[in-house]
Enzyme design. Structure first.
Site, mmCIF file in Angstrom:
data_model
loop_
_atom_site.group_PDB
_atom_site.id
_atom_site.type_symbol
_atom_site.label_atom_id
_atom_site.label_comp_id
_atom_site.label_asym_id
_atom_site.label_seq_id
_atom_site.Cartn_x
_atom_site.Cartn_y
_atom_site.Cartn_z
ATOM 1 N N GLU A 143 0.792 -1.236 0.000
ATOM 2 C CA GLU A 143 0.000 0.000 0.000
ATOM 3 C C GLU A 143 0.824 1.285 0.000
ATOM 4 O O GLU A 143 0.574 2.179 0.799
ATOM 5 C CB GLU A 143 -0.943 -0.004 1.215
ATOM 6 C CG GLU A 143 -1.844 -1.215 1.243
ATOM 7 C CD GLU A 143 -2.757 -1.275 2.464
ATOM 8 O OE1 GLU A 143 -2.531 -0.493 3.408
ATOM 9 O OE2 GLU A 143 -3.678 -2.100 2.456
ATOM 10 N N GLU A 193 -6.104 -10.920 -0.944
ATOM 11 C CA GLU A 193 -6.927 -10.678 0.257
ATOM 12 C C GLU A 193 -8.392 -10.593 -0.133
ATOM 13 O O GLU A 193 -9.106 -9.668 0.235
ATOM 14 C CB GLU A 193 -6.495 -9.362 0.938
ATOM 15 C CG GLU A 193 -5.017 -9.299 1.274
ATOM 16 C CD GLU A 193 -4.611 -8.029 2.018
ATOM 17 O OE1 GLU A 193 -5.488 -7.333 2.577
ATOM 18 O OE2 GLU A 193 -3.402 -7.734 2.046
HETATM 19 C C1 GLA Z 1 -4.931 -4.554 4.350
HETATM 20 C C2 GLA Z 1 -3.742 -5.372 4.798
HETATM 21 C C3 GLA Z 1 -4.155 -6.621 5.465
HETATM 22 C C4 GLA Z 1 -5.294 -6.405 6.433
HETATM 23 C C5 GLA Z 1 -6.419 -5.741 5.731
HETATM 24 C C6 GLA Z 1 -7.596 -5.519 6.651
HETATM 25 O O1 GLA Z 1 -5.489 -5.005 3.213
HETATM 26 O O2 GLA Z 1 -2.860 -5.686 3.756
HETATM 27 O O3 GLA Z 1 -3.063 -7.153 6.154
HETATM 28 O O4 GLA Z 1 -4.854 -5.631 7.500
HETATM 29 O O5 GLA Z 1 -5.958 -4.493 5.279
HETATM 30 O O6 GLA Z 1 -7.815 -6.576 7.485
#
Ligand code: GLA
Length: 452
Positions: A242, A351
């Site tokens: 990020e 994710e």
């Molecule tokens: C981001 C992070 C994850 C997690 C999510 C929310 O996407 O990369 O590790 O913390 O947020 O759970």
């Protein structure tokens, strides 16, 4: 086969394709890796030699063992595997089926059954993040760098290792996605300040780079060092998470990493250090959300190009986090995936979950489940058609096993319909751990149509 023949046979099966458990390197990462030959080779040549030697030694004591097969399309299965995500993903797009798990899942046998029964990739939800390894308060060693604590994530790795020893088929063995080395969030603020003291100014860039390098080196040594009992379990690391903003694809500025550097150099350097200390079989990823936003995707690709321009860096993959909602666009998804595929060798959805429909009030769960299954089905169709077009998606990782434990249930920064007050049903198993229509969207969509 005589002993000499058996040893030769064993070493012969330790080919590039089979090396994930052997921690040796044959130049993963394609063109980028080739440019790096100088920096990578030294470490790898040593590791390859040692891996070969120690395997040959142990082979002399035991019967010859086939090295683990790492290409999902080569895995052998039996009938027990058929209605599983890992079987479907291996056969339909040649990737791993992943899930994130927190430590709490270890004491929940039913949840661990889902993990072991369906998946072959695990990401620790929080336990490998910098705040977990560094701790709340600085613990500084004699060398002036923080001493990392691996006790918590290693409990999960031990569990996975014990399971792998009994799993039998290669496709059932669980490999780990390391998550995450460099991130603005879940990293203690003291890490960025002089004397590890938040009341002091930020350190200068050189000091911060030394801290970053030391951190990455400690992590890699712990998991990949000669004596590490976890050696070979991790197959990918999210090196940076990020770093790009959502508005114009430039750098995120609300980050202590950015405040120290004021540019993208820390991202580039993270991939230099990861390349320096990680064995070549570990794939190095950049990971981000809002990954289908065209401007952001362009910004991420620019950042990846900057990393690739550094001959000491290596980047293998793009992690599309995939925190999507019910307005998911398969068109935008495919467009972005193609952009990423033009700059890296592989893509993983790292994710995946789906926020509930806007305005969903939790009354008609069945209807919402059905809608959700259709969205997942369109995503899965997109993944399979990308595969046909040569875009290599090598894993789909769900951000949780079941709806009860999703991060979207509580107040968080996810926005949209997930404000902590609305019921969410983002995953493939419901709160009672039963399979939802969304599960069948991936495993057998003829059952989905029957349910309609
Ligand atoms: C981001 C992070 C994850 C997690 C999510 C929310 O996407 O990369 O590790 O913390 O947020 O759970």
């Amino acid at each position: 086969m005589g002993r000499g023949g058996r040893i030769k046979y064993f070493l012969a099966v330790l080919t590039c394709a089979n090396l994930a458990f052997a921690a040796a390197g044959c130049g993963a990462g394609g063109g980028v890796q080739d440019e790096n030959a100088g920096s990578v080779q030294t470490a790898d040549a040593e590791t390859a030699k040692t891996a070969g030697e120690s395997d040959a030694v142990s082979e002399q004591e035991t019967e010859p063992e086939q090295a683990a097969v790492q290409d999902p399309q080569e895995w052998a299965w039996d009938a027990a595997d058929e209605q599983t995500l890992r079987y479907a993903f291996a056969n339909e797009f040649g990737g791993r089926a992943g899930v994130c798990v927190p430590m709490a899942a270890l004491s929940d046998a039913a949840r661990m059954e889902i993990v072991k029964g369906q998946f072959n990739s695990v990401t620790m939800e929080n336990e490998m993040k910098p705040d977990s390894l560094l701790g709340n308060k600085p613990n500084i060693g004699e060398d002036g760098f923080p001493v990392l604590s691996f006790t918590v994530p290693d409990m999960m790795l031990k569990e996975i290792k014990a399971y792998n020893d009994t799993a039998g088929k290669d496709g059932r063995k669980i490999m780990v996605r390391g998550h995450v080395l460099v991130w603005h969030s879940q990293t203690p603020e003291w890490f960025f300040h002089e004397e590890y003291n938040v009341d002091k100014p930020y350190v200068d860039q050189q000091t911060m780079l030394a801290r970053m390098e030391n951190y990455i080196r400690q992590v890699m040594e712990h998991y990949e060092g000669e004596d590490s009992e976890y050696k070979g379990m991790i197959y990918a690391w999210d090196v940076v998470n990020e770093a790009v903003n959502d508005t114009d694809g430039g750098m995120r500025t609300d980050s202590s990493w950015f405040r120290v550097f004021n540019n993208a150099d820390f991202v580039e350097q993270a991939f230099v250090y990861a390349n320096r200390y990680a064995p070549a079989h570990i794939k190095l990823f950049y990971n981000d959300y809002n990954d289908t936003n065209p401007k952001k995707a362009d910004g991420i690709c620019r950042l990846i190009e900057q990393i690739k321009a550094n001959p000491e860096a290596r980047i293998d993959g793009m992690g599309m986090q995939g925190h999507y909602d019910m307005d998911f666009s398969d068109v935008l998804f495919k467009q972005s995936a193609k952009k990423y595929a033009a700059v890296v060798d592989e893509i993983q959805i790292t994710e995946l979950d789906l926020k509930a429909s806007r305005g969903f009030d939790g009354t008609d769960m069945e209807e919402e489940y059905q809608k959700q299954a259709e969205v997942y089905q369109s995503l899965y169709d997109a993944v399979k058609s990308l595969k046909q077009e040569g875009v290599p998606i090598t894993a789909i990782v769900f951000w949780g096993t079941d709806d009860r434990h999703s991060w979207l249930q509580s107040a968080n920064a996810a926005g949209g319909s997930a404000d902590g007050t609305r019921v969410q049903c983002p995953l493939l198993f419901d709160k009672e751990y039963e399979k939802k229509p969304a599960f069948w969207a991936f495993v057998d969509d003829s059952r989905l149509e029957q349910a309609e």
